[in-house]
Design a protein around this motif. Structure first.
Motif, mmCIF file in Angstrom:
data_model
loop_
_atom_site.group_PDB
_atom_site.id
_atom_site.type_symbol
_atom_site.label_atom_id
_atom_site.label_comp_id
_atom_site.label_asym_id
_atom_site.label_seq_id
_atom_site.Cartn_x
_atom_site.Cartn_y
_atom_site.Cartn_z
ATOM 1 N N LYS A 181 -27.908 -65.169 -54.831
ATOM 2 C CA LYS A 181 -27.757 -63.768 -55.253
ATOM 3 C C LYS A 181 -26.661 -63.666 -56.327
ATOM 4 C CE LYS A 181 -27.018 -59.267 -53.093
ATOM 5 N NZ LYS A 181 -25.608 -58.991 -53.334
ATOM 6 N N ASP A 182 -25.518 -64.322 -56.077
ATOM 7 C CA ASP A 182 -24.433 -64.330 -57.081
ATOM 8 C C ASP A 182 -24.976 -64.821 -58.415
ATOM 9 O OD1 ASP A 182 -22.559 -63.657 -55.150
ATOM 10 O OD2 ASP A 182 -21.748 -65.688 -54.917
ATOM 11 N N MET A 183 -25.711 -65.951 -58.334
ATOM 12 C CA MET A 183 -26.164 -66.600 -59.565
ATOM 13 C C MET A 183 -27.179 -65.723 -60.290
ATOM 14 S SD MET A 183 -25.104 -69.213 -61.131
ATOM 15 C CE MET A 183 -24.280 -70.454 -60.157
ATOM 16 N N ILE A 184 -28.093 -65.136 -59.534
ATOM 17 C CA ILE A 184 -29.126 -64.299 -60.167
ATOM 18 C C ILE A 184 -28.484 -63.059 -60.799
ATOM 19 C CG2 ILE A 184 -31.106 -62.787 -59.656
ATOM 20 C CD1 ILE A 184 -31.984 -65.006 -57.626
ATOM 21 N N GLU A 185 -27.513 -62.496 -60.097
ATOM 22 C CA GLU A 185 -26.835 -61.312 -60.659
ATOM 23 C C GLU A 185 -26.112 -61.671 -61.958
ATOM 24 O OE1 GLU A 185 -26.261 -58.822 -56.520
ATOM 25 O OE2 GLU A 185 -24.438 -59.365 -57.636
ATOM 26 N N LEU A 186 -25.512 -62.857 -61.952
ATOM 27 C CA LEU A 186 -24.797 -63.290 -63.162
ATOM 28 C C LEU A 186 -25.789 -63.511 -64.309
ATOM 29 C CD1 LEU A 186 -22.053 -64.066 -64.360
ATOM 30 C CD2 LEU A 186 -22.403 -66.398 -63.553
#
Ligand SMILES: NC(=O)C1=CN([C@@H]2O[C@H](COP(=O)(O)OP(=O)(O)OC[C@H]3O[C@@H](n4cnc5c(N)ncnc54)[C@H](OP(=O)(O)O)[C@@H]3O)[C@@H](O)[C@H]2O)C=CC1
Ligand SMILES: C=C(O[C@H]1[C@H](O)[C@@H](CO)O[C@H](OP(=O)(O)OP(=O)(O)OC[C@H]2O[C@@H](n3ccc(=O)[nH]c3=O)[C@H](O)[C@@H]2O)[C@@H]1NC(C)=O)C(=O)O
Length: 381
Positions: free
Chosen positions: A350-355
């Motif tokens: 989720k962190d990575m996709i948001e970034l």
């Protein structure tokens, strides 16, 4: 006890909702029927009768939330994703529910996969694919996991880890290489032997199969320039050898990406030319790579393809958008190279996709350029 692929789980909403006795009875009846069909009551609940029944089994916490209606008890039949033991089929060891995708990706992100199997030759690969097809299990072949973003909730299917890693010198300058062979090693080995064309591969953390699939390239070289033929396995189990002339490649694109019947690339034959300075060239590329890329960090290489026809790299655009070093949760844009996104430790998908989405938005707003991912998202279902 554990579950086999034939077993199912009844997840009962009984402790979450106000249900009448009648509903308990319904559930109990369902549970008994399930027992006959090798199904298992998953959830511990407050009703003693059911608890007693369930105590014959290992009672586990459900992984998925039960859904329900208010008037009737709803039992959800779901194939269990977890706690099943390994089993052997066709001489292959399948691990159920325990293998974490984070262990298989250079990003170190990803939850458990429902089935996991490692293959080291063509026959094993064929058996693994056959098993998945016969049991209607979705499967995915991965090499070194250097270009995949797995989901935190894992993968509801079978991950086939490709370790077909033979290396065969057919004759001078012609190498037939298993698709699970490390691409990095191939680059070093060919250069050491005094052949040119694959110097760029040193330092690339992928596999030969992944390299062919993605048409990997760097420093003006591309894998497609030196491919002579590719052996593939079709989903129906047929093997086929395709010559270079019948394949189309472009920047980070290959015919394989559009083949509906492709199960896996099995081997690649390379034809490379002698060049006395190949080793020096390979070392120079590696030095440059070490200086310009965060090689020791948990990344997936370039997240985005370089936009075509713009004349500016994705990394440069991201840096000019002021995002170098920007952190979201535990995902961060590298200070060394802005097209490398780092898992600082504990980053979720989720962190990575948001970034990734944030970067796409900012670059679009500022430069009117649509960045397109080079990395592959692996959806959990
Ligand atoms: N230049 C650089 O510095 C870097 C380059 N890369 C490149 O990224 C790629 C990643 O390789 P790798 O880590 O092994 O790939 P991955 O294990 O990350 O797999 C990525 C995708 O490639 C496809 N794939 C992998 N192996 C096979 C195979 N044998 N047959 C068919 N399809 C396959 C699958 O696509 P699908 O799911 O659609 O079937 C898979 O999802 C390479 O091209 C590598 O060179 C990566 C990092 C850095
Ligand atoms: C790492 C990968 O491949 C890499 C490959 O290693 C290198 C080396 O040839 O060239 C490509 O990167 P790249 O285009 O960013 O190459 P670089 O030489 O690092 O940078 C290009 C230009 O962008 C500038 N740049 C780069 C990064 C950055 O943060 N800021 C910046 O301004 C550089 O100064 C340079 O002028 C490949 N990436 C893509 C998406 O094509 C990969 O595919 O995963």
């Amino acid at each position: 006890m554990g579950f086999t692929s034939k077993m199912f789980v009844v997840s009962s909403p009984i402790s979450d909702v106000k249900t009448s006795n009648h509903d308990y009875k319904t559930l109990f009846k369902t549970a008994r029927q399930c027992q006959q069909h090798q199904m298992v009551v998953l959830r511990r609940n407050k009703h003693p009768q059911i608890s007693l029944y369930a105590s014959h089994y290992h009672i586990m916490k459900p992984r998925h939330k039960a859904t329900t209606t208010t008037t009737t008890t709803t039992c959800i039949l779901k194939e269990e994703r977890d706690s099943s033991p390994s089993f052997t089929s066709c001489g292959l060891k399948f691990i159920r529910g325990k293998k974490l995708l984070s262990e298989l990706s250079t990003w170190r992100i990803g939850g458990p996969c429902n089935y996991f199997v490692q293959v080291s030759d063509r026959t094993q690969l064929l058996s693994a694919i056959r098993y998945c097809r016969e049991h209607s299990i979705r499967f995915l072949i991965i090499g070194k996991g250097s270009n995949c973003l797995f989901d935190d909730s894992g993968f509801d299917g079978c991950i086939i880890l490709n370790r077909i890693d033979f290396f065969e010198e057919v004759k001078s300058g012609i190498y037939r290489v298993g698709s699970g062979y490390p691409f990095n090693q191939l680059g070093v080995r060919c250069s050491n032997d005094g052949f040119t064309g694959l110097e760029f591969a040193s330092g690339v953390p992928g596999s030969v199969g992944g390299g062919a699939y993605m048409n990997a390239g760097a420093n003006g070289q591309e894998i497609s320039d030196v491919i002579s033929s590719v052996e593939i396995l079709q989903t129906d189990g047929r093997l086929e050898t395709i010559n270079q002339n019948d394949l189309a490649f472009s920047y980070r694109k290959s015919s394989f990406q559009d083949m509906e019947d492709l199960a896996a690339i099995v081997a690649v034959t390379f034809k490379i030319k002698p060049f006395p300075l190949a080793r020096e060239q390979q070392k120079a590329y590696l030095t440059k790579r070490r200086l310009s890329q965060p090689l020791g960090e948990r990344s997936a290489g370039s997240v985005f393809k370089n936009p075509e026809g713009v004349g500016v790299s994705a990394g440069e655009l991201i840096e000019k958008a002021g995002l170098k070093g920007f952190r979201l949760g535990n995902a961060k844009i590298s200070e060394v190279h802005a097209n490398f996104f780092i898992n600082c430790g504990g980053s979720t998908s989720k962190d990575m996709i948001e970034l990734i989405n944030l970067v796409k938005e900012k670059v679009k707003d500022k430069f009117n350029v649509e960045l397109i991912e080079e990395i592959q998202y692996v959806s959990p279902i």
